[in-house]
Design an enzyme around this catalytic site. Structure first.
Site, PDB file in Angstrom:
ATOM      1  N   GLY A 149       0.824  -1.202   0.000  1.00 13.84           N
ATOM      2  CA  GLY A 149       0.000   0.000   0.000  1.00 13.84           C
ATOM      3  C   GLY A 149       0.861   1.256   0.000  1.00 13.84           C
ATOM      4  O   GLY A 149       2.073   1.214   0.257  1.00 13.84           O
ATOM      5  N   CYS A 150       0.218   2.365  -0.290  1.00 13.26           N
ATOM      6  CA  CYS A 150       0.971   3.624  -0.446  1.00 13.26           C
ATOM      7  C   CYS A 150       1.481   4.137   0.904  1.00 13.26           C
ATOM      8  O   CYS A 150       2.685   4.392   1.064  1.00 13.26           O
ATOM      9  CB  CYS A 150       0.116   4.659  -1.150  1.00 13.26           C
ATOM     10  SG  CYS A 150      -1.588   4.769  -0.533  1.00 13.26           S
ATOM     11  N   TYR A 151       0.606   4.286   1.891  1.00 15.75           N
ATOM     12  CA  TYR A 151       1.073   4.740   3.209  1.00 15.75           C
ATOM     13  C   TYR A 151       2.100   3.759   3.793  1.00 15.75           C
ATOM     14  O   TYR A 151       3.130   4.188   4.328  1.00 15.75           O
ATOM     15  CB  TYR A 151      -0.097   4.853   4.188  1.00 15.75           C
ATOM     16  CG  TYR A 151      -1.029   6.027   4.013  1.00 15.75           C
ATOM     17  CD1 TYR A 151      -0.580   7.333   4.155  1.00 15.75           C
ATOM     18  CD2 TYR A 151      -2.389   5.835   3.760  1.00 15.75           C
ATOM     19  CE1 TYR A 151      -1.453   8.415   4.037  1.00 15.75           C
ATOM     20  CE2 TYR A 151      -3.268   6.897   3.643  1.00 15.75           C
ATOM     21  CZ  TYR A 151      -2.799   8.191   3.784  1.00 15.75           C
ATOM     22  OH  TYR A 151      -3.661   9.245   3.681  1.00 15.75           O
ATOM     23  N   THR A 153       4.220   1.862   2.259  1.00 15.58           N
ATOM     24  CA  THR A 153       5.519   1.959   1.579  1.00 15.58           C
ATOM     25  C   THR A 153       6.342   3.110   2.156  1.00 15.58           C
ATOM     26  O   THR A 153       7.520   2.930   2.508  1.00 15.58           O
ATOM     27  CB  THR A 153       5.315   2.147   0.061  1.00 15.58           C
ATOM     28  OG1 THR A 153       4.673   0.980  -0.460  1.00 15.58           O
ATOM     29  CG2 THR A 153       6.636   2.345  -0.656  1.00 15.58           C
TER      30      THR A 153
END
Ligand SMILES: NC(=O)C1=CN([C@@H]2O[C@H](COP(=O)(O)OP(=O)(O)OC[C@H]3O[C@@H](n4cnc5c(N)ncnc54)[C@H](OP(=O)(O)O)[C@@H]3O)[C@@H](O)[C@H]2O)C=CC1
Ligand SMILES: CC(=O)N[C@@H](CCC(=O)OP(=O)(O)O)C(=O)O
Length: 338
Positions: A149-151, A153
């Site tokens: 996921g973005c957060y 990472t």
């Protein structure tokens, strides 16, 4: 040329995959699938994509359409890829999935954080968690990768080396992270409308954002995570705090990051606090850290483009490894600044 199919080609991540693959020397976007936009030309769905690709029509997904496809990129809403993963893998194609369906290894964790039972728990072990800086060797030999996921990472890249070096108490992590609005996807919603977001900065998902589980799994630690929506289109900045495990010099956390990422092509360690704009449009991540002797805490920061290293860029980085290509193929672009 490796022939790829994109599920979710009409979404924001799909559009970013297409932008990056347009310059990729070894992977082409051969089949493009959408849902409500099936039947529309890609140049209409994604006006930023020109050339011959713009003339391709978005299709509705069918397994038969994967004939001759070597690689599937799935950028679908959560819950969708678990319906298709088994059949896709049975075709022999490799799969890089960006939804959250296969990121958590424990089906009970999935049920707890996503509020429903997993439809294909027997496949969870087949997916490698897709952050190359953590799991490069496993990704190289995987048929299936669950891109992070973005957060998570941004957070994991900032904190993992500090935990590994024993510099912080792992039960003391606090993460405040802000995302650009494209992180919420393309669909029109009141919470991400211009008038809601412009000139505002708001926390959401208090105490129960699903990315908490992903961070805890990757870090082996307890995390209090608070996401924020920032009035910008792209970017994530994670600001992380932890109780120091011992006294250290102010720069010791920074040195731990430098040691961990010395050979990494996409992670830069910065003395100065990183900004989202340094990585806009790129697959880069910038991290920094300090020890504060006054509060006995370690502060760490990570900045990424949510659509780059937080999504499409990381998916391509994983695919490059899975096919034995140059890890940086198609990902050499620097950020767009200012
Ligand atoms: N945006 C970001 O920064 C990040 C996103 N992710 C994750 O990646 C995935 C895609 O995100 P994003 O591109 O932003 O989302 P979008 O909402 O922009 O796009 C979703 C895509 O999925 C398609 N789709 C929707 N429902 C179905 C369905 N039932 N069957 C098949 N296709 C469907 C849509 O098709 P159509 O438009 O034709 O209806 C569209 O192409 C999500 O799981 C998201 O959480 C992860 C990291 C970062
Ligand atoms: C700003 C915003 O709304 N962000 C999304 C997270 C981004 C995302 O797409 O989630 P996955 O990485 O799990 O796929 C959210 O908080 O739900």
């Amino acid at each position: 040329m490796i022939r790829s199919a994109i599920l979710g080609a009409s979404g924001y991540v799909g559009g970013e995959l297409l932008r990056l693959l347009a310059r990729h020397p070894g992977i082409e976007a051969a089949r493009l699938f959408g849902d409500s936009k099936a039947g529309q030309r890609l140049g209409v769905v994604h006006p930023h994509i020109g050339g011959p690709t713009g003339a391709i029509e978005v299709e509705r997904f069918s397994l038969e359409a994967l004939d001759g496809i070597d690689l599937v990129f799935a950028a679908l809403p959560h819950g969708e890829s678990q319906k298709w993963a088994e059949a896709i893998l049975a075709t022999g194609a490799k799969l890089v999935d960006l939804g959250a369906d296969f990121r958590l290894h424990d089906q009970q964790d999935y049920a707890t954080w996503y509020g429903e039972a997993h439809a294909a728990p027997h496949l969870l072990d087949r997916f490698v968690y897709g952050i190359p800086e953590l799991h490069r060797d496993a990704i190289c030999s995987a048929q299936a990768v669950a891109a992070a996921g973005c957060y998570p990472t941004a957070t994991i890249l900032a904190l993992k080396p500090l935990i590994d070096a024993g510099l912080v108490e792992s039960n003391s992590l606090i993460v405040d992270a802000a995302s650009g609005v494209s992180g919420a996807g393309r669909a029109v919603k009141e919470g991400t409308a211009f008038n809601t977001v412009d000139g505002s900065f708001a926390a959401y998902g208090l105490l129960n954002h699903r990315h908490t589980a992903e961070m805890e799994q990757a870090l082996g630690a307890t995390v209090l995570f608070t996401p924020h929506l920032a009035p910008m289109t792209r970017g994530i900045l994670a600001t992380c705090y932890a109780t120091a495990a011992r006294e250290m010099t102010a720069d010791e956390p920074l040195e731990a990051l430098r040691a961990a990422y010395a050979d990494e092509p996409f992670v830069r360690v910065s003395d100065a606090p990183p900004a989202t704009k340094w990585v806009t449009g790129s697959n880069g991540a910038v991290v920094s850290a300090r020890y504060d002797a006054r509060t006995k805490r370690v502060l760490a920061l990570g900045a990424i483009d949510n659509l780059g290293k937080g999504a499409a860029g990381q998916m391509i980085q994983c695919a490059n490894l899975m096919f034995g290509l140059d890890e940086a193929a198609g990902l050499s672009a620097e950020g767009v600044f200012p």
